[in-house]
Scaffold this motif. Structure first.
Motif, mmCIF file in Angstrom:
data_model
loop_
_atom_site.group_PDB
_atom_site.id
_atom_site.type_symbol
_atom_site.label_atom_id
_atom_site.label_comp_id
_atom_site.label_asym_id
_atom_site.label_seq_id
_atom_site.Cartn_x
_atom_site.Cartn_y
_atom_site.Cartn_z
ATOM 1 N N GLY A 114 0.794 -1.174 -0.058
ATOM 2 C CA GLY A 114 -0.102 0.024 0.280
ATOM 3 C C GLY A 114 0.800 1.359 0.062
ATOM 4 N N ALA A 115 2.127 1.284 -0.272
ATOM 5 C CA ALA A 115 3.088 2.454 -0.382
ATOM 6 C C ALA A 115 3.303 3.401 0.942
ATOM 7 C CB ALA A 115 2.592 3.255 -1.541
ATOM 8 N N ALA A 116 2.753 2.830 2.216
ATOM 9 C CA ALA A 116 2.962 3.378 3.364
ATOM 10 C C ALA A 116 4.297 3.334 3.610
ATOM 11 C CB ALA A 116 2.139 3.071 4.371
ATOM 12 N N ALA A 117 4.980 4.623 3.974
ATOM 13 C CA ALA A 117 6.618 4.479 4.111
ATOM 14 C C ALA A 117 6.943 5.603 5.272
ATOM 15 C CB ALA A 117 7.284 5.120 2.849
ATOM 16 N N LEU A 118 6.563 5.067 6.280
ATOM 17 C CA LEU A 118 7.460 5.765 7.551
ATOM 18 C C LEU A 118 8.464 5.039 8.163
ATOM 19 C CD1 LEU A 118 4.348 6.659 10.122
ATOM 20 C CD2 LEU A 118 5.549 8.387 8.704
ATOM 21 N N PRO A 119 9.469 5.619 8.454
ATOM 22 C CA PRO A 119 10.772 4.885 9.144
ATOM 23 C C PRO A 119 10.371 4.428 10.587
ATOM 24 C CG PRO A 119 10.932 7.037 9.491
ATOM 25 C CD PRO A 119 9.493 7.186 8.678
ATOM 26 N N TYR A 120 10.946 3.322 11.161
ATOM 27 C CA TYR A 120 11.042 3.050 12.616
ATOM 28 C C TYR A 120 11.163 4.315 13.280
ATOM 29 C CZ TYR A 120 9.844 -2.065 12.253
ATOM 30 O OH TYR A 120 9.175 -3.229 11.914
ATOM 31 N N LEU A 121 10.488 4.376 14.428
ATOM 32 C CA LEU A 121 11.088 5.440 15.350
ATOM 33 C C LEU A 121 12.367 5.054 16.267
ATOM 34 C CD1 LEU A 121 7.591 5.891 17.399
ATOM 35 C CD2 LEU A 121 8.811 7.739 16.357
ATOM 36 N N ARG A 122 13.088 6.210 16.331
ATOM 37 C CA ARG A 122 14.358 6.007 16.814
ATOM 38 C C ARG A 122 14.239 5.560 18.180
ATOM 39 N NH1 ARG A 122 19.786 8.722 18.142
ATOM 40 N NH2 ARG A 122 19.848 9.716 16.118
ATOM 41 N N GLU A 123 13.386 5.890 19.010
ATOM 42 C CA GLU A 123 13.249 5.124 20.295
ATOM 43 C C GLU A 123 12.797 3.825 20.445
ATOM 44 O OE1 GLU A 123 9.567 8.142 20.107
ATOM 45 O OE2 GLU A 123 11.756 7.718 19.456
ATOM 46 N N GLU A 124 12.415 3.242 19.372
ATOM 47 C CA GLU A 124 11.807 1.738 19.230
ATOM 48 C C GLU A 124 12.853 0.927 18.520
ATOM 49 O OE1 GLU A 124 7.708 1.803 17.838
ATOM 50 O OE2 GLU A 124 6.998 2.801 19.715
ATOM 51 N N LEU A 125 14.028 1.615 18.377
ATOM 52 C CA LEU A 125 15.356 0.797 17.890
ATOM 53 C C LEU A 125 16.012 0.644 18.949
ATOM 54 C CD1 LEU A 125 16.257 2.694 14.671
ATOM 55 C CD2 LEU A 125 15.038 0.516 14.693
ATOM 56 N N ASP A 126 15.595 0.322 20.225
ATOM 57 C CA ASP A 126 16.586 0.206 21.596
ATOM 58 C C ASP A 126 17.149 -1.054 21.592
ATOM 59 O OD1 ASP A 126 13.856 -0.543 21.799
ATOM 60 O OD2 ASP A 126 13.949 -0.212 24.046
ATOM 61 N N GLU A 127 16.499 -2.132 20.998
ATOM 62 C CA GLU A 127 16.988 -3.686 20.993
ATOM 63 C C GLU A 127 17.860 -4.005 19.810
ATOM 64 O OE1 GLU A 127 13.963 -6.532 21.860
ATOM 65 O OE2 GLU A 127 12.697 -5.059 23.049
ATOM 66 N N TRP A 128 17.685 -3.036 18.867
ATOM 67 C CA TRP A 128 18.791 -3.269 17.892
ATOM 68 C C TRP A 128 20.328 -3.263 18.280
ATOM 69 C CZ3 TRP A 128 16.931 -2.862 12.324
ATOM 70 C CH2 TRP A 128 15.481 -3.221 12.045
ATOM 71 N N PRO A 129 21.120 -3.945 17.441
ATOM 72 C CA PRO A 129 22.709 -3.905 17.638
ATOM 73 C C PRO A 129 23.306 -3.007 16.483
ATOM 74 C CG PRO A 129 22.178 -5.685 16.493
ATOM 75 C CD PRO A 129 20.557 -5.300 16.495
ATOM 76 N N VAL A 130 22.246 -1.915 16.258
ATOM 77 C CA VAL A 130 22.736 -0.851 15.271
ATOM 78 C C VAL A 130 22.610 0.548 15.656
ATOM 79 C CG1 VAL A 130 22.499 -0.125 13.157
ATOM 80 C CG2 VAL A 130 22.030 -2.533 13.486
ATOM 81 N N ALA A 131 23.703 1.229 15.647
ATOM 82 C CA ALA A 131 23.390 2.844 16.239
ATOM 83 C C ALA A 131 22.412 3.336 15.395
ATOM 84 C CB ALA A 131 24.641 3.628 15.943
ATOM 85 N N PRO A 132 21.648 4.068 15.922
ATOM 86 C CA PRO A 132 20.268 4.830 15.302
ATOM 87 C C PRO A 132 20.615 5.742 14.075
ATOM 88 C CG PRO A 132 19.752 4.784 17.850
ATOM 89 C CD PRO A 132 21.221 4.097 17.426
#
Length: 524
Positions: A114-132
């Motif tokens: 459906g083409a919706a294209a928001l990024p993930y929120l910075r604060e919801e990347l807290d479990e990612w092993p990647v710097a925001p």
């Protein structure tokens, strides 16, 4: 030679990152395409203005897109079922209580989204092993070849656009009136945790031929002018420039690392012949089901259950206080028109994402099918409802959603078992109550009895079977998507997501795949 498996959003994003380093890439893909009759009809429409479209061509591209008493169907590109054709032959599976299906079309789910294209929120990347900041940089690089429509509004406070080329897509009159009411009540809504704005859509304002959005209402069938972003378009450009070799008609069945190389085995669909390739590196982007099954088969991990994390999908009709006359005759696009984000820790520690859709001819079909023989007598009432009706398509964070148990059996069948979330219904009841309490500010009333929950996977925002970790264990991957024991195999789709949030998923899938494809050792 570097190989990529799959031509969907993740595969193409990884391929772009690799080719921008001057590296040659070969893409292996099942690569189904439109049936000749539908492709011909779509081609004729693309070359003409809407006033010149033949009724037979329009009917052909919309053939399989019908709404019934069960609701509005999944978007199907140009009315075709090619996305799922021969699904059992390509990915044998047994599913119970599951809404997710595989994709085998050229362009993957990028041909039906459906083409919706928001990024993930910075604060919801807290479990990612990647710097925001590292992932945010990749959003901008992906948007350098993906068009984005939207507006400079309140959404940017929490969801940066990551592009200075934000395009404008015409909104429907229902959407303009809704946005006007939301702006007038902005402070009251903000105090209740609502943030709103125009929908962010991966849609270009004009195509390469100069055609703008024709407001033809065919978005759910597939844009005749190709304005909705499709990874197959980027793939075609890479092939034309000689940067990518594309090999369709191949189902990859296994891979192994030996002697500093990746040995790939697959089956040629047309002949059944076994084919083999040798790569310096392999990037796996077969979708959550396809990539997970391929990994499990490659390491012989049979009868071991993994968990597919899902963002709960639901539909909720709302009635506006004031109707807009003539909606059925208005020229408009039928993608999401407005995004409404909910930040309320009493409901959820994470955000809740709502996509709002205005009038669509499919709504009238659904109402007609529901009323059956009574429809002619109730037509005036139906028309009044449609002038006021909005459809909310919502998503919850995976922590509040159901999940899917995934097991590869020794006979090659992928066993999928859907499990509802223990907190999902409570949170949705409280969300509907919140919308009802704020009806005066929204100028709309939620129709709680018509709330419809999708089965796990039905919203196609799912992943996390082989999550990235800083120190990965069994059935986990490192920050470059490499499973334990592999140095040259990278999983790059949502199967490696540590979390699945309520926000739209595709833009983050592409950014993460681009990040992995751009790593400094890619050419070694």
């Amino acid at each position: 030679m570097i190989y990529v498996i799959g031509s969907g959003p993740a595969g193409v994003a990884a391929a772009v990152a690799l080719t921008r380093q001057g590296l040659p890439v070969t893409v292996l893909d099942v690569g189904l395409s439109l049936e000749p009759a539908r492709a011909a009809a779509a081609g004729r429409m693309a070359a003409r203005r809407p006033q010149q479209w033949a009724a037979a061509d329009v009917a052909t591209v919309r053939e399989n897109l019908r709404a019934g008493a069960g609701g509005v169907p999944l978007k199907v590109s140009f009315g075709s079922d090619f996305m799922y054709r021969d699904a059992e032959a390509h990915l044998p599976r047994r599913a119970a209580g599951v809404g997710v299906v595989p994709s085998f079309g050229r362009g993957g789910f990028g041909t039906v989204w459906g083409a919706a294209a928001l990024p993930y929120l910075r604060e919801e990347l807290d479990e990612w092993p990647v710097a925001p900041g590292e992932l945010e940089r990749r959003f901008a690089q992906v948007l350098s070849f993906v068009g984005l429509s939207g507006a400079a509004d309140d959404l940017a406070e929490r969801f940066p656009a990551y592009t200075d080329r934000l395009e404008s897509l015409p909104a429907s009159r229902q959407a303009e009136e809704l946005l006007g009411d939301l702006r007038r009540n902005r402070e009251a809504l903000r105090a209740q945790g609502f943030v709103f704005g125009r929908a962010r859509l991966a849609v270009a304002s004009r195509n390469a031929g100069g055609h703008p959005c024709a407001r033809c209402g065919l978005c759910m069938s597939g844009c005749p002018y190709g304005l909705i972003y499709n990874p197959a378009t980027t793939l075609r450009e890479l092939v034309t420039r000689g940067q990518v070799t594309y090999v369709p008609g191949v189902l990859v069945t296994g891979f192994a690392e030996r002697g500093g190389e990746v040995h790939i085995e697959g089956r040629e669909l047309a002949t059944g012949r076994t084919v083999r390739h040798v790569a310096s590196r392999l990037y796996v982007a077969g979708g959550v089901l396809g990539s997970t099954k391929l990994y499990l088969a490659s390491v012989g991990a049979y009868d071991h259950e993994l968990v597919v994390r899902d963002s709960q999908y639901f539909l909720l009709p709302m009635l506006r206080y004031r109707g807009v006359p003539g909606v059925s005759g208005e020229g408009l696009h039928t993608l999401s028109q407005v995004f409404l984000e909910v930040f309320d820790p009493r409901l959820s520690a994470r955000s809740i994402h709502l996509q709002i859709y205005t009038y669509n001819a499919l709504y009238r079909q659904a109402v007609e099918a529901t009323l059956g023989a009574a429809y002619p007598a109730l037509r005036p009432v139906s028309a009044a409802l449609l002038r006021r009706m909005l459809l909310v398509q919502g998503y919850l964070h995976a922590d509040l959603s159901g999940e899917i148990g995934l097991t590869l059996r020794r006979d090659g069948v992928l066993d999928l078992q859907g499990r509802p979330g223990p907190h999902t219904r409570r949170v949705l009841r409280e969300l509907v109550a919140k919308l009802h309490r704020n009806r005066s500010s929204l100028r709309a009333v939620p129709l709680r009895p018509l709330l419809k929950l999708g089965e796990p996977g039905r919203g196609f925002h799912c992943g996390g079977t082989l999550p990235m970790r800083r120190q990965p264990g069994d059935f986990e991957t490192d920050p470059l998507g490499r499973p334990a024991g592999f140095e040259r195999v990278h999983l790059v789709d949502a199967s490696v997501f540590p979390t699945v949030t309520a926000s739209t998923i595709t833009l983050t899938v592409m950014a993460n795949a681009y990040r992995i494809g751009a790593h400094e050792d890619a050419g070694r």
